[in-house]
Motif scaffolding. Structure first.
Motif, PDB file in Angstrom:
ATOM      1  N   PHE A   1       2.147 -12.305 -12.861  1.00  0.00           N
ATOM      2  CA  PHE A   1       3.236 -12.922 -13.620  1.00  0.00           C
ATOM      3  C   PHE A   1       2.727 -13.786 -14.768  1.00  0.00           C
ATOM      4  O   PHE A   1       3.525 -14.348 -15.512  1.00  0.00           O
TER       5      PHE A   1
ATOM      6  N   ARG B   1      13.059 -14.583 -11.991  1.00  0.00           N
ATOM      7  CA  ARG B   1      11.821 -13.821 -12.199  1.00  0.00           C
ATOM      8  C   ARG B   1      10.678 -14.755 -12.587  1.00  0.00           C
ATOM      9  O   ARG B   1       9.573 -14.663 -12.064  1.00  0.00           O
ATOM     10  N   ARG B   2      10.950 -15.667 -13.475  1.00  0.00           N
ATOM     11  CA  ARG B   2       9.925 -16.587 -13.962  1.00  0.00           C
ATOM     12  C   ARG B   2       9.402 -17.495 -12.846  1.00  0.00           C
ATOM     13  O   ARG B   2       8.235 -17.890 -12.832  1.00  0.00           O
TER      14      ARG B   2
ATOM     15  N   THR C   1       9.530 -16.748  -9.532  1.00  0.00           N
ATOM     16  CA  THR C   1       9.228 -16.007  -8.306  1.00  0.00           C
ATOM     17  C   THR C   1       7.879 -16.343  -7.675  1.00  0.00           C
ATOM     18  O   THR C   1       7.814 -16.551  -6.454  1.00  0.00           O
TER      19      THR C   1
ATOM     20  N   LEU D   1      16.305 -12.094  -4.673  1.00  0.00           N
ATOM     21  CA  LEU D   1      15.388 -11.221  -5.409  1.00  0.00           C
ATOM     22  C   LEU D   1      16.062  -9.910  -5.783  1.00  0.00           C
ATOM     23  O   LEU D   1      15.882  -9.399  -6.894  1.00  0.00           O
TER      24      LEU D   1
ATOM     25  N   ALA E   1      18.317 -10.554  -8.621  1.00  0.00           N
ATOM     26  CA  ALA E   1      17.555 -10.743  -9.861  1.00  0.00           C
ATOM     27  C   ALA E   1      17.006  -9.423 -10.402  1.00  0.00           C
ATOM     28  O   ALA E   1      16.413  -9.396 -11.485  1.00  0.00           O
TER      29      ALA E   1
ATOM     30  N   TYR F   1      14.634  -7.342  -8.945  1.00  0.00           N
ATOM     31  CA  TYR F   1      13.178  -7.253  -8.890  1.00  0.00           C
ATOM     32  C   TYR F   1      12.661  -5.817  -8.772  1.00  0.00           C
ATOM     33  O   TYR F   1      11.547  -5.517  -9.221  1.00  0.00           O
TER      34      TYR F   1
ATOM     35  N   TRP G   1      11.613  -4.630 -12.090  1.00  0.00           N
ATOM     36  CA  TRP G   1      10.606  -5.361 -12.853  1.00  0.00           C
ATOM     37  C   TRP G   1       9.417  -4.458 -13.154  1.00  0.00           C
ATOM     38  O   TRP G   1       9.230  -3.424 -12.492  1.00  0.00           O
TER      39      TRP G   1
ATOM     40  N   GLU H   1       4.163  -6.471 -11.544  1.00  0.00           N
ATOM     41  CA  GLU H   1       4.834  -7.583 -10.873  1.00  0.00           C
ATOM     42  C   GLU H   1       5.410  -7.139  -9.533  1.00  0.00           C
ATOM     43  O   GLU H   1       5.230  -7.804  -8.505  1.00  0.00           O
ATOM     44  N   ARG H   2       6.105  -6.019  -9.547  1.00  0.00           N
ATOM     45  CA  ARG H   2       6.738  -5.525  -8.330  1.00  0.00           C
ATOM     46  C   ARG H   2       5.694  -5.181  -7.262  1.00  0.00           C
ATOM     47  O   ARG H   2       5.844  -5.534  -6.083  1.00  0.00           O
TER      48      ARG H   2
END
Length: 227
Positions: free
Chosen positions: A19, A75-76, A78, A101, A104, A106, A109, A113-114
């Motif tokens: 991230f 997300r930011r 997480t 999540l 959001a 996810y 993403w 990240e995921r």
């Protein structure tokens, strides 16, 4: 060989790294001014690593409509949320964080990240099964990872294959909890009951090797399965 706890710490550090590409420069964060002060919104708009734990906990469980851009804020934040959750510092947020999540987005993403998040789930689950008593109940961790990934199967497979004393103690506790539900066949997981888990859990329990479940409890599982 590394221990499950070490693997979890490594996975959490990798999550931070995945991230890190997100902008650390200040962003605009709007939210409910009845619940959050201007100073708190300003703090949330700054670098994520500078947000106090208490404010991260609030973001972790707050309803999405409290924020102008819930998905971007979640997300930011997480990596911070997940670190608190998996190290026992975000009490009671298991199914709720999983549901947040999903809200959001996810699963959509970027893959780094995921995938980093899903590696944390795997390490957290194995770490949980490796220690008893531990920071978290196995049923709580299972709810989080299963709801997030949309599947019980891989996590139950790991449990079947992990035949340590700690994993067996967790299994005994989980069976007590599930049978006390009185609705195991229709059990759903997640804050919004997103994941129907009962049928798969019952099938899994019936497939356990002879002797893993006591006679009285096995009778109850069979009654649930065939009623």
């Amino acid at each position: 060989m590394t221990t499950p706890d070490q693997q979890l710490r490594t996975a959490l550090d990798a999550l931070d790294a995945a991230f890190a590409a997100l902008p650390e420069s200040p962003i605009s964060v709007g939210g409910c001014t009845h619940c959050y002060t201007g100073a708190e919104l300003e703090t949330l708009a700054g670098p994520a690593h500078g947000v106090p734990d208490d404010l991260v906990r609030s973001v972790a469980t707050e309803v999405p409509d409290h924020w102008d851009d819930f998905a971007a804020l979640y997300r930011r934040t997480t990596p911070r949320i997940v670190r608190l959750l998996t190290t026992g510092r975000l009490h009671g947020g298991y199914g709720l964080v999983a549901s947040r999540l999903l809200a959001a987005g996810y699963r959509g993403w970027p893959p780094p990240e995921r995938q980093a998040l899903e590696r944390v789930w795997d390490a957290w689950w194995r770490s949980t099964l490796g220690e008893y008593p531990g920071t978290d109940r196995a049923t709580e961790v299972l709810e989080t990872v299963a709801v997030c990934t949309g599947s019980l199967s891989p996590w139950l497979t790991v449990w079947t294959e992990t035949r340590t004393e700690a994993a067996e103690r967790h299994f005994e506790d989980a069976l007590d909890i599930w049978l006390a539900e009185r609705g195991l066949a229709d059990l759903r997981l997640g804050f919004y009951r997103e994941l129907l888990a009962g049928p798969e859990l019952v099938t899994w329990l019936l497939a356990q090797e002879e002797g893993r479940i006591g006679a009285a409890q096995l009778f109850e599982v069979e009654r649930i399965a065939y009623s």
